[in-house]
Scaffold this motif. Sequence first.
Motif, PDB file in Angstrom:
ATOM      1  N   GLY A  11       0.804  -1.224   0.000  1.00 25.82           N
ATOM      2  CA  GLY A  11       0.000   0.000   0.000  1.00 25.82           C
ATOM      3  C   GLY A  11       0.827   1.260   0.000  1.00 25.82           C
ATOM      4  N   SER A  14       4.081   3.846   4.272  1.00 29.36           N
ATOM      5  CA  SER A  14       4.630   4.818   5.226  1.00 29.36           C
ATOM      6  C   SER A  14       5.598   4.146   6.201  1.00 29.36           C
ATOM      7  CB  SER A  14       3.512   5.548   5.973  1.00 29.36           C
ATOM      8  OG  SER A  14       2.806   4.693   6.824  1.00 29.36           O
ATOM      9  N   ASN A  15       5.330   2.911   6.570  1.00 27.24           N
ATOM     10  CA  ASN A  15       6.300   2.196   7.418  1.00 27.24           C
ATOM     11  C   ASN A  15       7.592   1.921   6.653  1.00 27.24           C
ATOM     12  OD1 ASN A  15       5.354   1.362  10.237  1.00 27.24           O
ATOM     13  ND2 ASN A  15       3.530   0.977   9.011  1.00 27.24           N
ATOM     14  N   MET A  16       7.463   1.615   5.367  1.00 27.47           N
ATOM     15  CA  MET A  16       8.653   1.399   4.532  1.00 27.47           C
ATOM     16  C   MET A  16       9.534   2.643   4.534  1.00 27.47           C
ATOM     17  SD  MET A  16       9.917   2.391   1.391  1.00 27.47           S
ATOM     18  CE  MET A  16       8.454   2.924   0.493  1.00 27.47           C
ATOM     19  N   GLY A  89       3.047  -3.800   5.920  1.00 34.08           N
ATOM     20  CA  GLY A  89       1.761  -3.647   5.248  1.00 34.08           C
ATOM     21  C   GLY A  89       1.695  -4.507   3.995  1.00 34.08           C
ATOM     22  N   HIS A 110       2.369  -5.479  13.025  1.00 31.86           N
ATOM     23  CA  HIS A 110       0.934  -5.757  13.088  1.00 31.86           C
ATOM     24  C   HIS A 110       0.280  -4.730  14.004  1.00 31.86           C
ATOM     25  CE1 HIS A 110      -2.702  -8.081  12.772  1.00 31.86           C
ATOM     26  NE2 HIS A 110      -2.847  -8.001  14.082  1.00 31.86           N
ATOM     27  N   PRO A 111      -0.848  -4.133  13.568  1.00 31.29           N
ATOM     28  CA  PRO A 111      -1.445  -3.064  14.367  1.00 31.29           C
ATOM     29  C   PRO A 111      -2.354  -3.556  15.493  1.00 31.29           C
ATOM     30  CG  PRO A 111      -2.597  -3.250  12.279  1.00 31.29           C
ATOM     31  CD  PRO A 111      -1.489  -4.278  12.261  1.00 31.29           C
ATOM     32  N   LEU A 172      -0.357   5.011  13.855  1.00 28.16           N
ATOM     33  CA  LEU A 172       0.614   4.943  12.760  1.00 28.16           C
ATOM     34  C   LEU A 172       1.955   5.621  13.084  1.00 28.16           C
ATOM     35  CD1 LEU A 172       0.772   3.589   9.975  1.00 28.16           C
ATOM     36  CD2 LEU A 172      -0.012   5.753   8.976  1.00 28.16           C
TER      37      LEU A 172
HETATM   38  C1  GRF Z   1       0.061  -0.472   8.986  1.00 27.23           C
HETATM   39  O1  GRF Z   1      -0.945  -0.098   9.875  1.00 27.23           O
HETATM   40  C2  GRF Z   1       0.558  -1.825   9.371  1.00 27.23           C
HETATM   41  O2  GRF Z   1       0.592  -2.054  10.740  1.00 27.23           O
HETATM   42  C3  GRF Z   1      -0.481  -2.681   8.716  1.00 27.23           C
HETATM   43  O3  GRF Z   1      -0.745  -2.074   7.476  1.00 27.23           O
HETATM   44  C4  GRF Z   1      -0.489  -0.683   7.588  1.00 27.23           C
HETATM   45  C5  GRF Z   1       0.493  -0.321   6.522  1.00 27.23           C
HETATM   46  O4  GRF Z   1       0.586   1.033   6.323  1.00 27.23           O
HETATM   47  N1  GRF Z   1      -0.054  -4.054   8.651  1.00 27.23           N
HETATM   48  P1  GRF Z   1       1.761   1.605   5.393  1.00 27.23           P
HETATM   49  O5  GRF Z   1       1.632   0.949   4.028  1.00 27.23           O
HETATM   50  O6  GRF Z   1       3.071   1.292   6.042  1.00 27.23           O
HETATM   51  O7  GRF Z   1       1.508   3.077   5.308  1.00 27.23           O
END
Ligand code: GRF
Length: 198
Positions: A11, A14-16, A89, A110-111, A172
């Motif tokens: 997706g 943002s975590n990447m 994600g 994992h959220p 997030l």
């Molecule tokens: C995050 O909430 C993560 O914990 C979940 O999917 C979301 C990914 O968001 N597994 P992003 O693509 O990193 O913005």
Amino acid sequence: MTKRVAILISGSGSNMVALAQSMTGDHPARPVLVISNDPQAGGLAKARALHIPTFAIDHKPFGKDRAAFEGALHQALVTAKVDIICLAGFMRILTADFVSKWEGCMLNIHPSLLPKYKGLETHARALAAGDKIHGCTVHEATAALDDGPILGQARIDIRPDDTAETLAARLLPLEHQLYPAVLRRFAAEDKTPVLLGH
Ligand code: GRF
């Protein structure tokens, strides 16, 4: 030796971005590849802007042939000489066969505060249960979904007026702190859990 990290996304990534931006200076790892199973994933452009090689493996043409999809994924990871995989994600369930090839080298975020709320809709489920505390977890990925040794957790209070959307939005930024903190330790071969929040 510097560890080579692949980040798998589906997706917005943002975590990447948080992970990639953390791997500078004396950090024991560097991002070498971002892979998405969705060629349209917004995160791919963000990775390119960060000058990280990207690879899209669209899972759809593979249909039900998970082994072939994962074969292509595995090949890309081997070719890039990856030491650590960060699932960020990544919305495909990985088979036990694939996971066994990378077990001990693969992290997931994992959220929820695992072991609570494996799977989807974690924020809504925490609210429905009347929980007062919510959070996110980084863990080693094993064959079982959202399972495996916990390497870090971040906690937030649930407010009376929270919705699934407000909870997700407040969580997030903590994910963006937790995952890089865990990766830094993990890349230095330190599995002491990182605990953020209260
Ligand atoms: C995050 O909430 C993560 O914990 C979940 O999917 C979301 C990914 O968001 N597994 P992003 O693509 O990193 O913005």
